[in-house]
Motif scaffolding. Structure first.
Motif, short mmCIF file in Angstrom:
data_model
loop_
_atom_site.label_atom_id
_atom_site.label_comp_id
_atom_site.label_asym_id
_atom_site.label_seq_id
_atom_site.Cartn_x
_atom_site.Cartn_y
_atom_site.Cartn_z
N GLU A 103 0.83 -1.21 0.00
CA GLU A 103 0.00 0.00 0.00
C GLU A 103 0.87 1.25 0.00
OE1 GLU A 103 -2.18 -0.93 3.53
OE2 GLU A 103 -3.95 -1.52 2.41
N GLN A 104 1.95 1.23 0.75
CA GLN A 104 2.85 2.38 0.80
C GLN A 104 3.51 2.60 -0.56
OE1 GLN A 104 3.29 4.64 3.34
NE2 GLN A 104 4.37 5.73 1.73
N LYS A 105 3.95 1.53 -1.21
CA LYS A 105 4.58 1.65 -2.53
C LYS A 105 3.57 2.18 -3.54
CE LYS A 105 7.78 1.14 -5.64
NZ LYS A 105 8.87 2.08 -5.72
N ARG A 106 2.33 1.71 -3.47
CA ARG A 106 1.26 2.18 -4.37
C ARG A 106 1.05 3.69 -4.18
NH1 ARG A 106 -4.24 3.06 -3.98
NH2 ARG A 106 -5.40 2.70 -5.89
N ASP A 107 1.01 4.14 -2.94
CA ASP A 107 0.86 5.57 -2.65
C ASP A 107 2.04 6.37 -3.19
OD1 ASP A 107 -1.53 5.03 -1.38
OD2 ASP A 107 -0.71 5.19 0.65
N LEU A 117 -5.99 7.59 -10.97
CA LEU A 117 -4.89 6.79 -10.42
C LEU A 117 -5.34 5.95 -9.22
CD1 LEU A 117 -1.96 9.34 -10.61
CD2 LEU A 117 -2.46 7.47 -12.18
N TYR A 118 -6.15 6.54 -8.35
CA TYR A 118 -6.56 5.82 -7.14
C TYR A 118 -7.50 4.64 -7.45
CZ TYR A 118 -10.93 8.47 -7.39
OH TYR A 118 -12.12 9.00 -7.80
N GLU A 119 -8.06 4.59 -8.68
CA GLU A 119 -8.93 3.48 -9.07
C GLU A 119 -8.12 2.26 -9.53
OE1 GLU A 119 -11.12 5.54 -12.14
OE2 GLU A 119 -12.87 5.66 -10.82
N LEU A 120 -6.85 2.47 -9.84
CA LEU A 120 -6.01 1.39 -10.34
C LEU A 120 -5.42 0.57 -9.21
CD1 LEU A 120 -4.09 3.49 -13.01
CD2 LEU A 120 -6.02 1.98 -13.42
N ASN A 121 -5.26 -0.71 -9.46
CA ASN A 121 -4.64 -1.55 -8.44
C ASN A 121 -3.11 -1.46 -8.55
OD1 ASN A 121 -3.69 -3.48 -10.35
ND2 ASN A 121 -5.65 -4.53 -10.30
N PHE A 122 -2.43 -2.05 -7.61
CA PHE A 122 -0.97 -1.97 -7.54
C PHE A 122 -0.33 -2.49 -8.81
CE2 PHE A 122 3.15 -3.87 -6.33
CZ PHE A 122 3.80 -2.72 -5.94
N TYR A 123 -0.82 -3.61 -9.33
CA TYR A 123 -0.24 -4.22 -10.53
C TYR A 123 -0.33 -3.26 -11.72
CZ TYR A 123 0.30 -7.20 -14.61
OH TYR A 123 0.70 -7.71 -15.80
N GLU A 124 -1.49 -2.65 -11.93
CA GLU A 124 -1.68 -1.74 -13.06
C GLU A 124 -0.77 -0.50 -12.93
OE1 GLU A 124 -6.33 -2.41 -14.26
OE2 GLU A 124 -5.89 -1.48 -12.32
N LEU A 125 -0.66 0.02 -11.73
CA LEU A 125 0.22 1.18 -11.51
C LEU A 125 1.67 0.81 -11.76
CD1 LEU A 125 -1.34 2.71 -8.30
CD2 LEU A 125 -1.17 3.83 -10.52
#
Length: 52
Positions: A10-14, A33-41
């Motif tokens: 979650e921290q890396k995603r942020d 951006l906030y709608e995308l999951n970690f993999y997509e980002l």
């Protein structure tokens, strides 16, 4: 109020979202951006990094 500790994912995603916003990117493929999951980002982040 109790503060909830974020996981490393979650921290890396942020962090990735923050980097995109600092570069003026607010949407990817028409989605916020906030709608995308970690993999997509991560996929977009790596692709952008390789294109330099």
């Amino acid at each position: 109020m109790m503060k909830i500790k974020e996981s490393k994912t979650e921290q890396k995603r942020d962090d990735i979202i923050e980097e995109f916003v600092n570069k003026g990117v607010y949407k990817i493929d028409g989605r916020q951006l906030y709608e995308l999951n970690f993999y997509e980002l991560m996929k977009e982040y790596i692709t952008e990094d390789e294109s330099r």
